[in-house]
Design a protein around this motif. Structure first.
Motif, PDB file in Angstrom:
ATOM      1  N   ARG A 171      11.661 -52.039 -17.493  1.00 48.02           N
ATOM      2  CA  ARG A 171      10.815 -51.245 -18.378  1.00 48.02           C
ATOM      3  C   ARG A 171       9.742 -52.107 -19.034  1.00 48.02           C
ATOM      4  N   GLY A 172      10.113 -53.324 -19.439  1.00 47.76           N
ATOM      5  CA  GLY A 172       9.157 -54.231 -20.062  1.00 47.76           C
ATOM      6  C   GLY A 172       8.049 -54.633 -19.108  1.00 47.76           C
ATOM      7  N   GLU A 173       8.410 -54.909 -17.849  1.00 52.17           N
ATOM      8  CA  GLU A 173       7.395 -55.261 -16.862  1.00 52.17           C
ATOM      9  C   GLU A 173       6.454 -54.080 -16.617  1.00 52.17           C
ATOM     10  N   LYS A 174       7.013 -52.891 -16.499  1.00 51.53           N
ATOM     11  CA  LYS A 174       6.204 -51.700 -16.253  1.00 51.53           C
ATOM     12  C   LYS A 174       5.206 -51.486 -17.394  1.00 51.53           C
ATOM     13  N   LYS A 175       5.682 -51.650 -18.615  1.00 53.16           N
ATOM     14  CA  LYS A 175       4.818 -51.463 -19.785  1.00 53.16           C
ATOM     15  C   LYS A 175       3.673 -52.475 -19.779  1.00 53.16           C
ATOM     16  N   LEU A 176       3.966 -53.730 -19.456  1.00 51.39           N
ATOM     17  CA  LEU A 176       2.916 -54.749 -19.396  1.00 51.39           C
ATOM     18  C   LEU A 176       1.903 -54.439 -18.300  1.00 51.39           C
ATOM     19  N   ARG A 177       2.378 -54.008 -17.145  1.00 51.01           N
ATOM     20  CA  ARG A 177       1.467 -53.675 -16.035  1.00 51.01           C
ATOM     21  C   ARG A 177       0.566 -52.493 -16.399  1.00 51.01           C
ATOM     22  N   GLU A 178       1.115 -51.508 -17.110  1.00 53.60           N
ATOM     23  CA  GLU A 178       0.301 -50.367 -17.559  1.00 53.60           C
ATOM     24  C   GLU A 178      -0.763 -50.820 -18.548  1.00 53.60           C
ATOM     25  N   GLU A 179      -0.374 -51.686 -19.466  1.00 54.09           N
ATOM     26  CA  GLU A 179      -1.317 -52.211 -20.458  1.00 54.09           C
ATOM     27  C   GLU A 179      -2.419 -53.015 -19.769  1.00 54.09           C
ATOM     28  N   LEU A 180      -2.050 -53.819 -18.772  1.00 50.16           N
ATOM     29  CA  LEU A 180      -3.025 -54.606 -18.012  1.00 50.16           C
ATOM     30  C   LEU A 180      -3.992 -53.685 -17.280  1.00 50.16           C
ATOM     31  N   ASP A 181      -3.483 -52.606 -16.708  1.00 48.55           N
ATOM     32  CA  ASP A 181      -4.318 -51.645 -15.986  1.00 48.55           C
ATOM     33  C   ASP A 181      -5.366 -51.036 -16.914  1.00 48.55           C
ATOM     34  N   VAL A 182      -4.961 -50.665 -18.123  1.00 47.90           N
ATOM     35  CA  VAL A 182      -5.891 -50.094 -19.100  1.00 47.90           C
ATOM     36  C   VAL A 182      -6.978 -51.101 -19.453  1.00 47.90           C
ATOM     37  N   LEU A 183      -6.586 -52.352 -19.666  1.00 47.29           N
ATOM     38  CA  LEU A 183      -7.561 -53.385 -20.018  1.00 47.29           C
ATOM     39  C   LEU A 183      -8.536 -53.654 -18.867  1.00 47.29           C
ATOM     40  N   MET A 184      -8.029 -53.648 -17.644  1.00 45.88           N
ATOM     41  CA  MET A 184      -8.895 -53.885 -16.488  1.00 45.88           C
ATOM     42  C   MET A 184      -9.921 -52.757 -16.330  1.00 45.88           C
ATOM     43  N   LYS A 185      -9.538 -51.541 -16.700  1.00 50.64           N
ATOM     44  CA  LYS A 185     -10.473 -50.413 -16.628  1.00 50.64           C
ATOM     45  C   LYS A 185     -11.517 -50.483 -17.736  1.00 50.64           C
ATOM     46  N   ARG A 186     -11.185 -51.159 -18.851  1.00 53.57           N
ATOM     47  CA  ARG A 186     -12.146 -51.314 -19.955  1.00 53.57           C
ATOM     48  C   ARG A 186     -13.205 -52.360 -19.658  1.00 53.57           C
ATOM     49  N   ARG A 187     -12.892 -53.321 -18.786  1.00 51.88           N
ATOM     50  CA  ARG A 187     -13.823 -54.412 -18.481  1.00 51.88           C
ATOM     51  C   ARG A 187     -15.225 -53.923 -18.113  1.00 51.88           C
ATOM     52  N   PRO A 188     -15.380 -53.041 -17.114  1.00 48.69           N
ATOM     53  CA  PRO A 188     -16.736 -52.616 -16.751  1.00 48.69           C
ATOM     54  C   PRO A 188     -17.429 -51.822 -17.856  1.00 48.69           C
ATOM     55  N   ILE A 189     -16.664 -51.102 -18.651  1.00 50.08           N
ATOM     56  CA  ILE A 189     -17.244 -50.327 -19.756  1.00 50.08           C
ATOM     57  C   ILE A 189     -17.836 -51.282 -20.790  1.00 50.08           C
ATOM     58  N   ILE A 190     -17.105 -52.352 -21.085  1.00 51.28           N
ATOM     59  CA  ILE A 190     -17.588 -53.348 -22.055  1.00 51.28           C
ATOM     60  C   ILE A 190     -18.823 -54.052 -21.505  1.00 51.28           C
ATOM     61  N   SER A 191     -18.781 -54.415 -20.222  1.00 48.18           N
ATOM     62  CA  SER A 191     -19.943 -55.077 -19.600  1.00 48.18           C
ATOM     63  C   SER A 191     -21.174 -54.187 -19.667  1.00 48.18           C
TER      64      SER A 191
ATOM     65  N   CYS B 113     -10.667 -58.482 -25.217  1.00 46.40           N
ATOM     66  CA  CYS B 113     -10.120 -57.877 -23.997  1.00 46.40           C
ATOM     67  C   CYS B 113      -9.717 -58.960 -22.993  1.00 46.40           C
ATOM     68  N   GLU B 114     -10.581 -59.938 -22.775  1.00 43.59           N
ATOM     69  CA  GLU B 114     -10.288 -61.011 -21.817  1.00 43.59           C
ATOM     70  C   GLU B 114      -9.079 -61.837 -22.266  1.00 43.59           C
ATOM     71  N   ALA B 115      -8.958 -62.080 -23.562  1.00 43.33           N
ATOM     72  CA  ALA B 115      -7.805 -62.831 -24.080  1.00 43.33           C
ATOM     73  C   ALA B 115      -6.510 -62.048 -23.851  1.00 43.33           C
ATOM     74  N   GLN B 116      -6.556 -60.746 -24.070  1.00 42.13           N
ATOM     75  CA  GLN B 116      -5.375 -59.912 -23.844  1.00 42.13           C
ATOM     76  C   GLN B 116      -4.996 -59.889 -22.365  1.00 42.13           C
ATOM     77  N   ILE B 117      -5.987 -59.820 -21.492  1.00 46.33           N
ATOM     78  CA  ILE B 117      -5.728 -59.828 -20.044  1.00 46.33           C
ATOM     79  C   ILE B 117      -5.057 -61.140 -19.648  1.00 46.33           C
ATOM     80  N   ARG B 118      -5.596 -62.264 -20.114  1.00 44.33           N
ATOM     81  CA  ARG B 118      -5.000 -63.574 -19.798  1.00 44.33           C
ATOM     82  C   ARG B 118      -3.566 -63.670 -20.310  1.00 44.33           C
ATOM     83  N   ASP B 119      -3.327 -63.165 -21.514  1.00 43.59           N
ATOM     84  CA  ASP B 119      -1.994 -63.207 -22.112  1.00 43.59           C
ATOM     85  C   ASP B 119      -0.992 -62.406 -21.271  1.00 43.59           C
TER      86      ASP B 119
END
Length: 157
Positions: A9-29, A57-63
């Motif tokens: 469950r913890g891995e799934k939650k992290l992967r979902e959070e990463l997916d959301v952040l990756m989708k925000r990248r182009p919006i921020i750019s 956002c980039e710091a959260q992705i790296r983390d």
């Protein structure tokens, strides 16, 4: 590099959070590009706000990527229930003094949420429970003093 235990469950939650952040990248750019078009960057609040958001956002992705790279995902549902308390199990305890019942799942540090009944494998309670079995009585040192519990049930769910 030591592996860090994590539930499925913890891995799934992290992967979902990463997916959301990756989708925000182009919006921020895109926001940075639009703010850049507004002119003088020294006094452009929109530009500075977008750049700050990009840094966060980039710091959260790296983390998250780091946490996933060192994670050892443990699926207790695939293990044989021996009645022994291990990482990922859900433990039903009875407070010997008050007869109150509490239930905890032992999880990784990042997944711990006491209100949801998930305690870190490194917490005093979890350290006192690991390796014990159903029916055992354990004395655990907590910040509030010594607490005595009986392990009523261990679930591998």
């Amino acid at each position: 590099m030591d592996k860090v235990p994590m539930t499925v469950r913890g891995e799934k939650k992290l992967r979902e959070e990463l997916d959301v952040l990756m989708k925000r990248r182009p919006i921020i750019s895109q926001a940075i590009g639009e703010a850049r078009e507004l002119g003088d960057l020294k006094e452009n609040a929109e530009y500075h706000a977008a750049r700050e958001e990009q840094g966060i956002c980039e710091a959260q992705i790296r983390d998250i990527e780091y946490k996933l790279s060192v994670a050892q995902v443990i699926d207790v549902t695939k293990m044989t229930n021996t009645g022994k308390v291990i990482f990922g199990t859900t433990v039903h305890l009875i407070d010997v003094e008050t007869d109150d019942e509490v239930t905890y799942q032992i999880v990784g540090d990042d997944e711990a949420d006491i209100k949801a009944g998930r305690i870190s494998v490194n917490s005093p309670i979890a350290r006192g429970l690991i390796g014990k079995e159903e029916g055992d009585e354990v004395v655990i040192s907590t910040p509030g003093g010594q607490k005595e519990f009986e392990i009523e049930k261990v679930e591998y769910i």
